[in-house]
Structures are given as C-alpha cells and as structure tokens.
Design a protein around this motif. Structure first.
Motif, PDB file in Angstrom:
ATOM      1  N   LEU A  17      42.356  35.379  48.155  1.00  0.00           N
ATOM      2  CA  LEU A  17      42.676  36.200  46.766  1.00  0.00           C
ATOM      3  C   LEU A  17      41.134  36.396  46.120  1.00  0.00           C
ATOM      4  N   GLU A  18      40.497  35.430  46.041  1.00  0.00           N
ATOM      5  CA  GLU A  18      39.148  35.592  45.539  1.00  0.00           C
ATOM      6  C   GLU A  18      38.364  36.652  46.340  1.00  0.00           C
ATOM      7  N   TRP A  21      39.747  40.152  45.119  1.00  0.00           N
ATOM      8  CA  TRP A  21      39.366  40.297  43.978  1.00  0.00           C
ATOM      9  C   TRP A  21      37.755  40.836  43.830  1.00  0.00           C
ATOM     10  N   SER A  22      37.155  40.078  44.499  1.00  0.00           N
ATOM     11  CA  SER A  22      35.542  40.379  44.467  1.00  0.00           C
ATOM     12  C   SER A  22      35.260  41.689  45.123  1.00  0.00           C
ATOM     13  N   TYR A  25      39.931  44.685  44.820  1.00  0.00           N
ATOM     14  CA  TYR A  25      41.485  44.964  45.093  1.00  0.00           C
ATOM     15  C   TYR A  25      42.318  44.424  43.771  1.00  0.00           C
ATOM     16  N   HIS A  26      43.488  45.021  43.545  1.00  0.00           N
ATOM     17  CA  HIS A  26      44.528  44.528  42.563  1.00  0.00           C
ATOM     18  C   HIS A  26      45.433  43.792  43.351  1.00  0.00           C
ATOM     19  N   LYS A  71      40.260  37.717  31.648  1.00  0.00           N
ATOM     20  CA  LYS A  71      41.194  38.734  32.430  1.00  0.00           C
ATOM     21  C   LYS A  71      42.626  38.040  32.864  1.00  0.00           C
ATOM     22  N   LEU A  73      44.737  38.023  35.492  1.00  0.00           N
ATOM     23  CA  LEU A  73      44.632  38.371  37.234  1.00  0.00           C
ATOM     24  C   LEU A  73      45.907  38.751  37.634  1.00  0.00           C
TER      25      LEU A  73
END
Length: 125
Positions: A17-18, A21-22, A25-26, A71, A73
């Motif tokens: 996931l990290e 996100w980095s 991507y949603h 945020k 997430l």
C-alpha cells in the motif's frame, strides 16, 4: 487491492500500500479473503492465518496514518474480510451468494469513488 490474510501478511500488505501511495495511486478498498484452514501448496505445515486480525490491524494503521498526514487514505468500511473460499472442486456459487451483501456494498463504494474522481477530471472537449 487484495491483502494477505496470513500471519506476517500485514507487513506485506502495508508495504504494498505504501508503495502504491508513494507513486500516486488511489486505493479505494482492501479485501482480505480468509485463507483455508487446511494446508495448500503455498502453505507450510502449521502456518497461522490471521485474516480478520490483519483487517483490524490495517484499520488501526490507516487511522493513525490519517491523523498524522491529515489525509483520508481508505475509509474504515472499505477494508473488508471475506470468509475463506470453498475447497476445490466445489463451485463458488454458494460462496458468492452468501457474501452477496459484501460484494454489492464494495461495488457501490468503488463505483462512487470512481465516479467522484471522474467528475473532478477536467473536461476533454
């Protein structure tokens, strides 16, 4: 996104996931499918499966990260744990039917998120 339900799978799920996100991507939902209690080809003897525990751990992580970053997430109701799949060769029909509510809720959520992003996009015409 499909998370890993096994013991230790939360670290793989979080790292993935990290990484997403980095890269911008949603991720609108995470689904864990409980692993079969019986040993499969990919399991070692005695592996512990932790799908529901990983679901709760991910919810806690998301809540803490959201507080730190400000945020939102992934919504808490977007993290779902479905029961294990039936063993082969049993068809999946009954499994799908018994989880129809979860699938419909997930479909609605993903459609709303996609539609919301689409409406925010600048017009091409």
């Amino acid at each position: 996104f499909v998370g890993d339900p096994k013991l230790g799978g939360i670290s793989v799920t979080l790292a993935s996931l990290e990484a997403l996100w980095s890269r911008g991507y949603h991720v609108d939902a995470v689904v864990f499918i409980e692993a079969a209690k019986k040993n499969s080809e990919n399991d070692r003897e005695g592996d512990i499966h932790f799908g529901e525990g990983n679901t709760e751990a991910l919810r806690e992580y998301i809540a803490m990260k959201s507080l730190r970053t400000g945020k939102k997430l992934i919504a808490q109701d977007s993290i779902v744990c479905l029961p294990e799949l039936p063993p082969m060769p049993i068809p999946l029909n009954e499994w799908y039917e018994s989880n129809e509510g979860s699938f419909l809720a997930l479909h609605d959520l993903l459609w709303k998120r996609w539609n919301s992003r689409l409406l925010r996009q600048p017009s091409i015409s």
